[in-house]
Structure formats: structure tokens, C-alpha cells
Motif scaffolding. Structure first.
Motif, PDB file in Angstrom:
ATOM      1  N   GLU A 179      -0.704  -2.300  -7.655  1.00 23.08           N
ATOM      2  CA  GLU A 179      -1.887  -2.988  -7.127  1.00 23.08           C
ATOM      3  C   GLU A 179      -3.162  -2.448  -7.781  1.00 23.08           C
ATOM      4  O   GLU A 179      -3.222  -1.279  -8.158  1.00 23.08           O
ATOM      5  N   ASP A 237       0.832  -1.221   0.000  1.00 24.47           N
ATOM      6  CA  ASP A 237       0.000   0.000   0.000  1.00 24.47           C
ATOM      7  C   ASP A 237       0.856   1.257   0.000  1.00 24.47           C
ATOM      8  O   ASP A 237       0.533   2.244   0.675  1.00 24.47           O
ATOM      9  N   ASP A 243       0.048   1.585  -3.982  1.00 23.32           N
ATOM     10  CA  ASP A 243      -1.338   1.403  -3.558  1.00 23.32           C
ATOM     11  C   ASP A 243      -2.314   1.616  -4.713  1.00 23.32           C
ATOM     12  O   ASP A 243      -2.119   2.464  -5.572  1.00 23.32           O
ATOM     13  N   ARG A 244      -3.396   0.858  -4.673  1.00 23.52           N
ATOM     14  CA  ARG A 244      -4.327   0.889  -5.795  1.00 23.52           C
ATOM     15  C   ARG A 244      -5.041   2.224  -5.953  1.00 23.52           C
ATOM     16  O   ARG A 244      -5.551   2.511  -7.029  1.00 23.52           O
TER      17      ARG A 244
HETATM   18 MG    MG Z   1      -3.725  -2.110  -0.940  1.00 24.49          MG
END
Ligand code: MG
Ligand code: C2E
Ligand code: MG
Ligand code: MG
Length: 290
Positions: free
Chosen positions: A238, A182, A204-205
């Protein structure tokens, strides 16, 4: 304790309490913790496995193990609903040990060019048992440590700074790699990357989701990839959900991709099938989004 007894025996009703997020009530919280402890003993926890693909070829290189609770009445409970509880009541250490063992058992059945990535919480990093649990799992399943990556969050780094350098050095001495999960959402400084010698950054997405629409997010993704490249740190993006995101990340030289576009978390059997599928090259060979 009458209140606890009543809650425990209310049957289905008590799960409404969890769902409303009312765990601040002491009695229902204790019931939840007790159920979670039983879940571990009864074998209700499961690991699902989300595939990881190297870029630009989109070749399968490993899986991230993600825990779920197969609840007899509530169905599949996501980790966000029980990991924080496990962390606060002390169950995380035994759940973490189970996760470690199960993930190593599975990885040992798969080809040795696939790695297994395992999430480790801040509380586990503070506990002295983490490295012995890891060592036991590797030994029991005769798995080389190089097959394992441990994902830690930035929060864990900030909370444990003093002690953490020692803990991480010990884990890396066993031979596992360390990934910072993240990345970009926590409060760690760039100096931590140098201090703790992480092997991988997982962007992180939220930054991937905003990449096309927000110049700031795009700039951060580019900067992180460039910095990681200069520090020889591997990178994973991600939460890739769209082709255009994947193309941008390939252009920027991101090393590994993870997301619903390429593959959702899979039950053990389905992950096994993916591993053993005879995959011709090319994007058509990817599993379809379930
Ligand atoms: Mg994540
Ligand atoms: P994480 O480590 O960042 O794991 C990735 C999460 O993003 C997973 O959620 C995964 O299903 C989800 N995800 C993957 N690709 C996509 C995508 O394309 N779009 C969207 N919207 N989501 C995507 P999951 O399985 O619910 O896990 C949530 C978090 O729970 C994990 O975040 C991790 O922090 C924690 N967790 C999961 N398993 C474990 C475990 O065994 N131990 C510990 N300590 N924490 C765990
Ligand atoms: Mg993770
Ligand atoms: Mg993550």
C-alpha cells in the motif's frame, strides 16, 4: 432538547464543530449522526475507486472501493471523519450494506478479470447481517463471489477472535477472498494468519514509506513478503508514492501495488475510463498522478 435544536439550526456554524473534532459534545455528536443517517438516504455517499496493479507488469487487476461523503456544505468528507462515528452509533451496518451493493453494481459493469476490494470494519464483522448483505449484493448484480475481496484489519481479528474463524469461514464459503489490511500496524500474531486463512496481506503504507530510510522497516517488508510467499498468501504493498519503492517491491517479488504513484482513488466515471482505456504496455500507459 434545546441544545440539539440550537446546534441543528445553527446552519453553517455547526460544521465548525465537526472540524474542531469536538464530537465529544453530546449534542453536536447527535447532529452529526443524524446528518450521516440522512446522507445515506439522500444519496450523498459516493464510492471512489483506487486502481490495483500486478507486478512486475503494472497491469490493472482491480480496484479498492473507498467511501466518501459528498457533503453539501463541507465538500468531500474522508472516511476517517465519519466511519468511526458510523461504527459507534450503529449506522455502519446500513452504510456497509450500501457500500457492498454499490461496489458489486460497479464491478458487474467491468471486465471479469478485474476484482473489487471492499473494506469491512470490525463492527460489521460482529454483525450477523454481513454475509446476507453480501449475498444479496452478489445476487442482485449477478456478480460471481470470486470477483470480490473483503479487507479486514488486524484490530478486527484481535477483537473478534473467538467468533471470527466461523464468520470468515462462512464468507470464504460464499467464495469471496479475505485480505488483511494495514498489515503490521495491529496486534495480531502470525498464528492468526494460519488460523484464519487469509488470501492476501496488504502491507501497511507506513512500512513502504520508511523502506528506504529505515533498516527495520525494510527488514519487516522483506520478512512479510517471504513469509507470505511460503504460506501461498498474495501480497499488496500500500501507499507506493515513489519509483524507487516500486522497484524495491518488484525485486522482492511483491504481487500487487497500490499508491499515488500508480493511481489515486478515482471517481466512478474516471475509474470507468481507466478500465476502458486501450492501454498499450509499458509504464507510459499509466494514468498520471492527479
Ligand atoms: Mg492503510
Ligand atoms: P485503507 O483501507 O487502508 O485504504 C487506503 C487509504 O490510503 C485510502 O484512504 C487511500 O486514499 C490512501 N492511499 C492510497 N494510496 C496512497 C498513497 O500513495 N499515499 C497516501 N498517503 N495514501 C494513500 P481513504 O480513502 O481516506 O480511506 C481511509 C480508510 O478509511 C481506509 O484505509 C479504510 O480503513 C477506511 N474506509 C474507506 N472506505 C471504507 C468503507 O467503505 N468501509 C469501511 N468500513 N471503511 C472504509
Ligand atoms: Mg483497505
Ligand atoms: Mg489499507
Amino acid at each position: 432538547d434545546l441544545a440539539l435544536y440550537a446546534a441543528k439550526n445553527a446552519g453553517r456554524g455547526r460544521f465548525e464543530v465537526y472540524r474542531e473534532g469536538m464530537l465529544e459534545h453530546e449534542a453536536s455528536k447527535r447532529v452529526f449522526e443524524q446528518d450521516l443517517a440522512e446522507a445515506l438516504a439522500l444519496g450523498q455517499l459516493e464510492l471512489w475507486y483506487q486502481p490495483l496493479f500486478c507486478l512486475p507488469e503494472r497491469r490493472l487487476v482491480g480496484f479498492e472501493a473507498l467511501v466518501r461523503w459528498r457533503h453539501p456544505e463541507r465538500g468531500l468528507v474522508p472516511p476517517s471523519e465519519f466511519i468511526p462515528v458510523a461504527e459507534s452509533c450503529g449506522l455502519i451496518s446500513s452504510i456497509g450494506a450500501w457500500v457492498m451493493d454499490e461496489a458489486c453494481r460497479r464491478a458487474a459493469q467491468w471486465p471479469d478479470d478485474l476484482y473489487m476490494s471492499i473494506n469491512v470494519s470490525a463492527v460489521q464483522l460482529r454483525s450477523a447481517t454481513l454475509s446476507s448483505h453480501l449475498h444479496q449484493a452478489l445476487t442482485r448484480h449477478r456478480l460471481p463471489a470470486s470477483r470480490i475481496e473483503l479487507e479486514i484489519t488486524e484490530t478486527a481479528i484481535v477483537e473478534n477472535s473467538e467468533h471470527l474463524a466461523v464468520v470468515l469461514a462462512g464468507l470464504r464459503a460464499i467464495g469471496v477472498r479475505i485480505a488483511m489490511d494495514d498489515f503490521g500496524t495491529g496486534y495480531s500474531s502470525l498464528a492468526h494468519l494460519r488460523e484464519f486463512k487469509v488470501d492476501r496481506i496488504k502491507i501497511d503504507r507506513s512500512f513502504i514509506a520508511a523502506y528506504a530510510s529505515d533498516d527495520g522497516s525494510a527488514a519487516i517488508v522483506r520478512a512479510v513478503l517471504s513469509m507470505a510467499g511460503q504460506l501461498s498468501i498474495d501480497t499488496t504493498a500500500e501507499g507506493i508514492e515513489q519509483e524507487d519503492q516500486l522497484h524495491s517491491l518488484i525485486e522482492l517479488g511483491c504481487g500487487t501495488a497500490q499508491g499515488y504513484l500508480l493511481g489515486r482513488p478515482l471517481e466512478a466515471g474516471a475509474a470507468d475510463a481507466l478500465v476502458h482505456a486501450d492501454q498499450p504496455s509499458g509504464p507510459q500507459a499509466l494514468p498520471s498522478v492527479a
